[in-house]
Design a protein around this motif. Sequence first.
Motif, mmCIF file in Angstrom:
data_model
loop_
_atom_site.group_PDB
_atom_site.id
_atom_site.type_symbol
_atom_site.label_atom_id
_atom_site.label_comp_id
_atom_site.label_asym_id
_atom_site.label_seq_id
_atom_site.Cartn_x
_atom_site.Cartn_y
_atom_site.Cartn_z
ATOM 1 N N SER A 38 0.805 -1.220 0.000
ATOM 2 C CA SER A 38 0.000 0.000 0.000
ATOM 3 C C SER A 38 0.840 1.272 0.000
ATOM 4 N N SER A 39 0.173 2.368 -0.335
ATOM 5 C CA SER A 39 0.799 3.689 -0.228
ATOM 6 C C SER A 39 0.973 4.118 1.219
ATOM 7 N N ASP A 40 0.390 3.354 2.161
ATOM 8 C CA ASP A 40 0.643 3.652 3.576
ATOM 9 C C ASP A 40 1.991 3.105 4.028
ATOM 10 N N ARG A 41 2.776 2.567 3.047
ATOM 11 C CA ARG A 41 4.158 2.108 3.236
ATOM 12 C C ARG A 41 4.252 0.805 4.025
ATOM 13 N N THR A 42 3.173 0.038 4.046
ATOM 14 C CA THR A 42 3.182 -1.253 4.718
ATOM 15 C C THR A 42 2.761 -2.363 3.760
ATOM 16 N N ILE A 43 3.149 -3.597 4.151
ATOM 17 C CA ILE A 43 2.659 -4.801 3.489
ATOM 18 C C ILE A 43 1.885 -5.599 4.528
ATOM 19 N N ARG A 44 0.696 -6.003 4.169
ATOM 20 C CA ARG A 44 -0.115 -6.819 5.078
ATOM 21 C C ARG A 44 -0.231 -8.235 4.503
ATOM 22 N N LEU A 45 -0.156 -9.223 5.406
ATOM 23 C CA LEU A 45 -0.364 -10.614 5.026
ATOM 24 C C LEU A 45 -1.648 -11.117 5.660
ATOM 25 N N TRP A 46 -2.460 -11.778 4.832
ATOM 26 C CA TRP A 46 -3.795 -12.199 5.262
ATOM 27 C C TRP A 46 -3.919 -13.719 5.192
ATOM 28 N N ASP A 47 -4.413 -14.310 6.282
ATOM 29 C CA ASP A 47 -4.696 -15.740 6.322
ATOM 30 C C ASP A 47 -6.036 -15.976 5.626
ATOM 31 N N LEU A 48 -6.037 -16.800 4.585
ATOM 32 C CA LEU A 48 -7.246 -16.984 3.777
ATOM 33 C C LEU A 48 -8.109 -18.146 4.249
ATOM 34 N N GLU A 49 -7.742 -18.747 5.386
ATOM 35 C CA GLU A 49 -8.632 -19.711 6.024
ATOM 36 C C GLU A 49 -9.449 -19.021 7.125
ATOM 37 N N LYS A 50 -8.744 -18.223 7.918
ATOM 38 C CA LYS A 50 -9.413 -17.527 9.017
ATOM 39 C C LYS A 50 -9.836 -16.109 8.624
ATOM 40 N N PHE A 51 -9.346 -15.634 7.459
ATOM 41 C CA PHE A 51 -9.635 -14.272 6.968
ATOM 42 C C PHE A 51 -9.235 -13.217 8.000
ATOM 43 N N THR A 52 -8.008 -13.391 8.514
ATOM 44 C CA THR A 52 -7.466 -12.437 9.478
ATOM 45 C C THR A 52 -6.090 -11.987 9.018
ATOM 46 N N MET A 53 -5.654 -10.829 9.515
ATOM 47 C CA MET A 53 -4.312 -10.335 9.206
ATOM 48 C C MET A 53 -3.323 -11.008 10.143
ATOM 49 N N ILE A 54 -2.261 -11.595 9.575
ATOM 50 C CA ILE A 54 -1.259 -12.268 10.402
ATOM 51 C C ILE A 54 0.038 -11.480 10.490
ATOM 52 N N SER A 55 0.239 -10.522 9.578
ATOM 53 C CA SER A 55 1.492 -9.763 9.585
ATOM 54 C C SER A 55 1.269 -8.359 9.051
ATOM 55 N N SER A 56 2.030 -7.422 9.613
ATOM 56 C CA SER A 56 2.109 -6.067 9.080
ATOM 57 C C SER A 56 3.590 -5.744 8.951
#
Length: 608
Positions: free
Chosen positions: A208-226
Amino acid sequence: MAAASTTKISWRLQAFEAHSSSVCCLAVGKSSGRLLATGGEDCRVNIWAVSKPNCIMSLTGHKNPVESVQFNMSEEQVVAGSQSGSIRVWDLEAAKSLRTLMGHKASITSLGFHPYGNFLASGSMDTTIKLWDVRRKGYVYRYKGHSQAVRSLAFSPDGKWLASASDDGTVKLWDLTQGKTITEFTSHTAAVNIVQFHPNEYLLASGSSDRTIRLWDLEKFTMISSLEGDTTPVRCIFFSPDGSCLYSGATDCLRVFGWEPDRCFDVVPVGWGKVSDLALCNQQLIGVSHHLSSVSSHVVDLKRVKKSGGSVIQGIIQDNEPLKEVKEPKGAALRRSYERPTTTCGSQRRSPSEDEAEEKLSSAEIHNAEDYKEIFQPRNAICRSTVSITHAKCEECITVAAFMNLTVGPDQNQTVCRSVPQTPLNNRAGALSEEESLSQIQKGHDTMCVMLSSRHKNLETVRAVWAREDIKSALDTAVSMNDLSILVDILNIINLQPSLWKLDLCMTILPQIDKLLQSKYESYMQTGSTSLRLIMKHFWVLISDTLKATPSVGVDITREERHQKCRACYKQLKTLSNLVKNKAAQVGRHGSTFKELQLLMAPLDDLL
């Protein structure tokens, strides 16, 4: 210093002029990392070998700047979306256009090919996503939900899901078969520029332009990393082939990230500016960027890049500190993996049809025959129809009618260099023998030679006038020949060079545009449309301001002459406006072209 050069981690591979005007987009082939496609304001898609500065082929057909481009998985096809919302798909092996797709109401901002089937997805400034079957004209599904432009699209490795990233700051996951949203991720605080699926596990990454990368778990549909640390917007992300790390491309910098726990393995300064795409090739990361009309490519030697260790990300990243008690990723071993289909649906070649006949306006101009054959020809022994070969020098090129089944028609125009013969038709299995084929070709040979000889002679005359006097005199000569094909040849050259245009030239060309727009040949109509669009873009403000200006006191001959020219141009434009309004009611691609012109010419009604 010599020792330092032997351990260099990154370097610039090359920089070159890619288009005659600004480059709008580019894409590197992910399978090989060796092919590059660029799209420009000149409405062309150019294909390059990453390590070579010479264009392999130039794909034409779009009438508006090309805003998005993408290769398919096998790199046998390329798709490009334009500012007007149209999409074109080309077969690179056969060097021809496969399909034109119409349906978006605004500029195409993202494209993606399905990993297995004959499908592709497109995102637009109109906020919608469309799924297309390249074998058909209409879209299969339309996905609505974003509130701003869709900047990135990615299919899951099993081909069942589609991820989209938008300027509205959200990432959406779509079920392709049901045509609805599975979930929405909203943790980013600015526009999301890029999304990519993990190659094996149920993970999705977004930059993103917010200068972060987010990782999303596609089984639980939650963010696991920023993953933080970039000081500029994240423009590109790329998982390593084994999925053990993630490469992040930002302005003049490459970062290598790990997750669970979040950490940065390495930070590599790279002078690539605002990098536009990343790919891997022989343990090297290729990053390509563009600025104005130039493109530059950079290489990062991944053998010298750290892909383990690093410091845990806690607020501000500390790249030089050792990672304490690095544990194995907690969820990786338990996370579900994709099940890929056992059969693949490669790009299928369609038999000739009425739909393909409409694509003959698009052409593939092959600038480097040797590179073209080396890259595209060896893959499959497939029969090809006539391929046009174009020399790099415009002044050496003439437009001739391509002959298929020994028929000649101006609506089958392709650009061919007169110093290079066209390649002969290849034999099909079970088709005519070589002797029979040669006999058939000979029947039309004399007719073709007469036509080419006449056209060549006329173009040489125009060229001589241009060299001896100026472009205005050359154009007047072309008009006096009373042969629209010659006029189209000249316009196809000067349409690519707006700097050549003057008000005098507009006065000569506008009456001829009237004839071209009413021609039964589509190529003539498209050339006339391009010229009209150029005149409105570059001269309407001058014409309008001149006619609105209050009369000057005293005698000003120059001003009077300019006023008369502007008045004459306005009258011609007004006549063309009425013609365009009538033709805008047509259905299909022609109607779409005239609708665009109608909108462009709307200010004419407000002047007087």
